[in-house]
Design an enzyme around this catalytic site. Structure first.
Site, short mmCIF file in Angstrom:
data_model
loop_
_atom_site.label_atom_id
_atom_site.label_comp_id
_atom_site.label_asym_id
_atom_site.label_seq_id
_atom_site.Cartn_x
_atom_site.Cartn_y
_atom_site.Cartn_z
CG ASP A 80 -2.56 12.42 -46.28
OD1 ASP A 80 -1.49 12.14 -46.84
OD2 ASP A 80 -3.20 13.46 -46.49
CG ASP A 115 -5.35 17.58 -46.54
OD1 ASP A 115 -4.68 16.68 -47.07
OD2 ASP A 115 -5.52 18.70 -47.07
CB THR A 118 -2.10 14.69 2.05
OG1 THR A 118 -1.52 13.38 1.99
CG2 THR A 118 -2.87 14.79 3.34
CG ASP A 140 -0.40 15.85 -47.56
OD1 ASP A 140 0.25 15.41 -48.53
OD2 ASP A 140 -1.50 16.40 -47.67
CG ASN A 144 0.20 6.85 -0.79
OD1 ASN A 144 1.07 7.63 -0.40
ND2 ASN A 144 0.36 5.54 -0.76
CB VAL A 197 -0.97 0.00 1.20
CG1 VAL A 197 -1.65 1.36 1.34
CG2 VAL A 197 -2.01 -1.09 1.03
#
Length: 893
Positions: free
Chosen positions: A636, A632, A728, A330, A725, A283
């Site tokens: 492609d 585009d 805080t 491209d 863990n 833990v």
């Protein structure tokens, strides 16, 4: 008829085509249309299925870190610590909610860019012409095309009249393609099939009739879309690094647990107690808050990218651009504006003018030797501009501060040149009224206009150099000199048109003019066109170079054009300027050394097919590069999917946007570079979060192991570790996600693709800070247990507070791996102070709330005790400052 057969439709004559497709020049009958629609279905690509909420949730949960947390929760339940399990499942829930929310918003933004316009098609059926939805087309339909139309399906052309089609979305060719119905050879490449009009292309000028030869998934666009769906994507760099990181954490926890279990057994501890200790250690070592913190950091980066015109569709893609070592871009529409523009004017007297500006507009100027000029009436420059505006069938108008245009790309560009010469098309046409036009036809390679000037009829013509020169009074030496000049411009990537004019003695308006109707003309000059660079592209490429990123240009355009653009961009760096698709084909495939050597020899590729672009990306990835592909067009899409990160243009095809992990809204290469910068900032912030969480986890492990060897009770309970863990640290580490990027980020080389999250400097800092924090906390625990009469409960309370305060201070260490904490302005992240104060307030408040006292086994402390603990925490900050100073000093030596 089975249109699925691999027929070469471009090889057949028009008569044979009609016969094979069982149709005629009158079109199909409605009955036959109905039959074929049942066989072939609608003419559309399958709708992209939306990602369901369930899939999004599952996607967030399939994460190695989440698996470890679930294992820890199960272990907590097994030892009777149900509250710990609740905490762990709470963090999993928070992480999932944030991730799903962000992904949903990104998908929504991406879907808003999809074009909803339905394409209409003019079709001839049973000798009647009507307009229908393109979805209703079937193979064998006779379609009529006109200027401005979108091609609704793959068509084999049977009649054309001056037809020019823009297929840049498919082939990458920036210039409109002249089409004709002539049969072609069997092995003619797709880009050179002049008798085929492909679905999705735009008719720039002219008219045509064509027979539908493929619909839906059987079109060239459909085939690519289907291949894209079946192709595999490379993992984003962050996923690769996080998988390695998670394996390391899991292995470390397992090794430590086994060692601890063996040691405790030798000390005589029973198995149930050993199990309890091992779970507590696990833990403390697991950074439970990391999944949420990573999600927040990436979500923050996503919003920042959106402000810089980059839409991120998946959180894990945020950092990918920052990791890229190669951007394979491209050319057409990405580095260039995808709009033909006049750049040079070469007059008959030898004067050469430069034309500034880009795209279909009148913004720019004409200059010679750096001086702006406005053509005087009757000057050679005025006359060529006049010819260009009169022998013109297009429109270019400024309406409501927006330029509107239609017609042939070259004609629109010439009107733009006219505006830059301070000439208005309307004024020119009023002063020199056009009497008749000679429309452009690809077979004759010229167009013209008869106009009235001083009560005389004149003819202005423009077209192919050899055609226009054949109309002119010139000696062979002069003609040869002009051809040499035109060829030189063409070799530099320009498209060249010639211009001429002259008086007509006997004018008669006709529907069709023969070459014998053209009088002898006076040659005026040459005008050179090119699809120009975006104005900011050069600076963006230079920024990539400074950042150590290799930029490659991969285009289907002509090698000469690619070479010219590459030189302007500063891409001519390697031994070869341009490698063509034909050369790649001769070299074999990605597994062949000759192919790999060609890819390594240049960063500019021309006349490349979609498959070859994909193969180039494959070679780069095999070499260990992290590759970003931009584009585009449909052509492609396969490479966009294969790359580590696919970046589609916002104005591009829906196929490209569906595949891209990111979408650049403004089609601007500089926005891609901005995305790289934000990606690097995001990764830096992810590292800061990991540094904070892992180092504090390491401190807890150090404190535990030292306490065990000293024969002391556990210094913190499992639930207290979770509080540290998840609550805080889990609050204040979010502030690191909002850290502004460091100025030198884009001056650093890309991270080595083989480098994990833990490089040397991070490993050293985690080890040293973990030892310092763990050592200080153990020292306090030892002192309180051996040298005071303080109860175990209150002693744990003090140790827990010390850990919280050290985390509050340690977060300032984590803001930079190299720079001093005191040299980083707090104004760059006010949230940091706010969250640190909030963390401290929450912890102190929990000491006074009975419910929290019961859960955490804590109690209130005095102000004096708080002050002592704060003083005890400060050495951490000072010692880490000393370590950073030593590191900077070592780098300078």
């Amino acid at each position: 008829m089975n249109i699925q057969d691999p027929k070469h439709w471009h090889v057949l004559s028009s008569d044979q085509l009609l016969k094979d497709l069982q149709t005629s020049s009158s079109g199909l009958s409605q009955q036959e249309v109905g039959i074929r629609r049942e066989v072939f279905g609608p003419n559309k690509l399958p709708d992209k299925s939306q990602i369901s909420m369930i899939k999004m949730i599952i996607g967030q949960l399939i994460n190695p870190l989440i698996f470890i947390l679930i294992a820890a929760a199960i272990a907590s339940v097994a030892i009777g610590e149900g509250k710990d399990a609740i905490f762990i499942f709470l963090v999993i829930l928070i992480n999932t909610v944030i991730g799903v929310y962000q992904e949903y918003n990104a998908e929504k933004s991406a879907s808003n860019l999809t074009k909803l316009l339905r394409i209409k098609a003019k079709v001839k059926r049973t000798d009647e012409v009507s307009e229908i939805d393109s979805e209703d087309l079937v193979p064998g339909d006779l379609v009529i095309l006109e200027s401005g139309n979108k091609v609704p399906a793959d068509l084999r052309l049977i009649q054309t009249a001056g037809l020019e089609v823009d297929e840049s979305f498919l082939t990458g060719e920036s210039q409109a393609i002249k089409k004709n119905p002539e049969a072609l050879g069997k092995n003619t490449p797709i880009a050179d099939r002049k008798n085929i009009a492909h679905a999705g292309a735009t008719v720039m000028s002219g008219r045509a009739q064509g027979i539908v030869i493929a619909t839906g998934l059987n079109t060239e666009v459909g085939k690519i879309a289907q291949n894209v769906q079946e192709g595999e994507s490379a993992k984003p760099p962050l996923i690769q690094r996080m998988e390695k990181f998670t394996k390391k954490i899991a292995n470390i926890i397992i090794v430590l647990s086994v060692i601890l279990a063996v040691l405790l057994r030798f000390q005589g501890m029973d198995f149930s107690a050993i199990f309890f200790f091992v779970v507590a250690l696990a833990v403390s070592a697991i950074p439970e808050g990391l999944p949420v913190s990573l999600t927040v950091a990436l979500a923050v980066a996503t919003r920042r990218m959106a402000k810089r015109n980059v839409i991120v569709r998946k959180l894990t893609s945020v950092e990918s651009l920052g990791s890229c070592t190669v951007i394979a871009s491209d050319k057409t529409g990405t580095l260039t504006v995808n709009q033909q523009t006049v750049k040079k004017i070469y007059l008959s007297d030898g004067q050469q003018y430069d034309v500034s500006g880009e795209g279909y507009n009148g913004i720019g100027e004409i200059s010679i030797d750096g001086k702006t000029v406005k053509p005087q009436k009757e000057s050679a420059l005025f006359n060529v501009c006049k010819t260009a505006m009169l022998a013109n069938e297009s429109k270019l108008l400024l309406k409501d501060e927006k330029w509107e245009f239609y017609g042939d790309a070259m004609d629109v560009a010439l009107l733009g040149m006219g505006y830059k010469a301070a000439l208005q098309p309307e004024t020119i046409h009023e002063e020199f009224p056009v009497q008749s036009l000679i429309p452009y036809e690809s077979e004759r390679k010229f167009s013209g206009a008869f106009y009235k000037e001083d009560n005389h009829i004149h003819l202005a013509v423009k077209g192919a150099v050899e055609t226009i020169l054949s109309f002119c009074h010139m000696q062979s030496a002069e003609i040869e000199k002009i051809h040499t000049t035109a060829n030189q411009f063409a070799s530099e990537g320009y498209r060249v048109l010639a211009f001429a004019s002259g008086e007509v003695d006997d004018f008669q308006a006709k529907d069709f003019y023969h070459l014998s109707d053209i009088p002898k003309l006076s040659y005026q000059g040459l005008i050179c066109f090119i699809d120009p660079l975006r104005s900011e592209a050069i600076q963006a490429v230079a920024k990539c170079k400074k950042a150590g990123i290799q930029v490659m240009m991969i285009t289907g355009d002509h090698p000469a054009t690619a070479s010219t653009i590459a030189k302007e961009l500063g891409l001519k760096e390697k031994s070869r300027t341009v490698v063509t698709g034909a050369e790649l084909e001769k070299a074999g495939g990605p597994s062949d050394k000759a192919f790999q050597d060609l890819v390594a020899s240049t960063n500019v590729f021309a006349r490349v097919s979609p498959t070859q672009k994909l193969e180039i990306v494959d070679v780069l990835i095999q070499k260990g590069e992290f590759v970003a592909v931009t584009g585009d067009g449909v052509n492609d899409a396969p490479a966009l999917k294969r790359a580590n990160i696919g970046v589609a243009m916002g104005s591009g095809t829906d196929v490209a946007k569906d595949v891209g992990a990111m979408i650049v809204v403004d089609d601007n290469f500089s926005s891609i570079v901005a995305g790289v910068e934000e990606g690097r900032f995001a990764y830096d912030n992810v590292r800061k979060v990991i540094y904070l969480l892992v180092s504090t986890g390491a401190a807890e492990v150090v404190m535990f192991i030292l306490s065990i060897f000293a024969g002391l009770p556990l210094p913190l309970l499992a639930v207290q570790l979770l509080w540290l863990n998840l609550v805080t640290n889990g609050i204040q580490d979010k502030a690191l996600a909002f850290e502004a990027g460091e100025a030198e980020t884009m001056s650093r080389k890309p991270r080595d693709p083989k480098e994990g999250i833990f490089n040397n400097i991070m490993s050293q800092q985690i080890l040293i800070s973990g030892l310092i924090m763990g050592g200080i906390a153990f020292g306090l625990w030892l002192y309180l247990n051996k040298f005071t009469n303080m109860s175990e409960l209150h002693a744990r309370n003090m140790v827990l507070l010390l850990m919280v305060l050290m985390q509050n201070l340690h977060i300032f260490n984590c803001r930079s791996e190299r720079r001093s904490t005191f040299n980083i302005p707090i104004s760059r992240n006010y949230l940091l102070i706010l969250f640190v104060i909030l963390t401290q307030v929450i912890h102190i408040a929990s000491m006074h709330i009975p419910f929290m006292q019961s859960i955490l086994r804590i109690e209130p402390i005095t102000l004096q005790e708080w002050g002592y603990i704060l003083v005890l925490a400060f050495p951490l900050l000072l010692l880490m400052e000393l370590f950073k100073w030593w590191g900077r000093r070592s780098e300078q030596l």
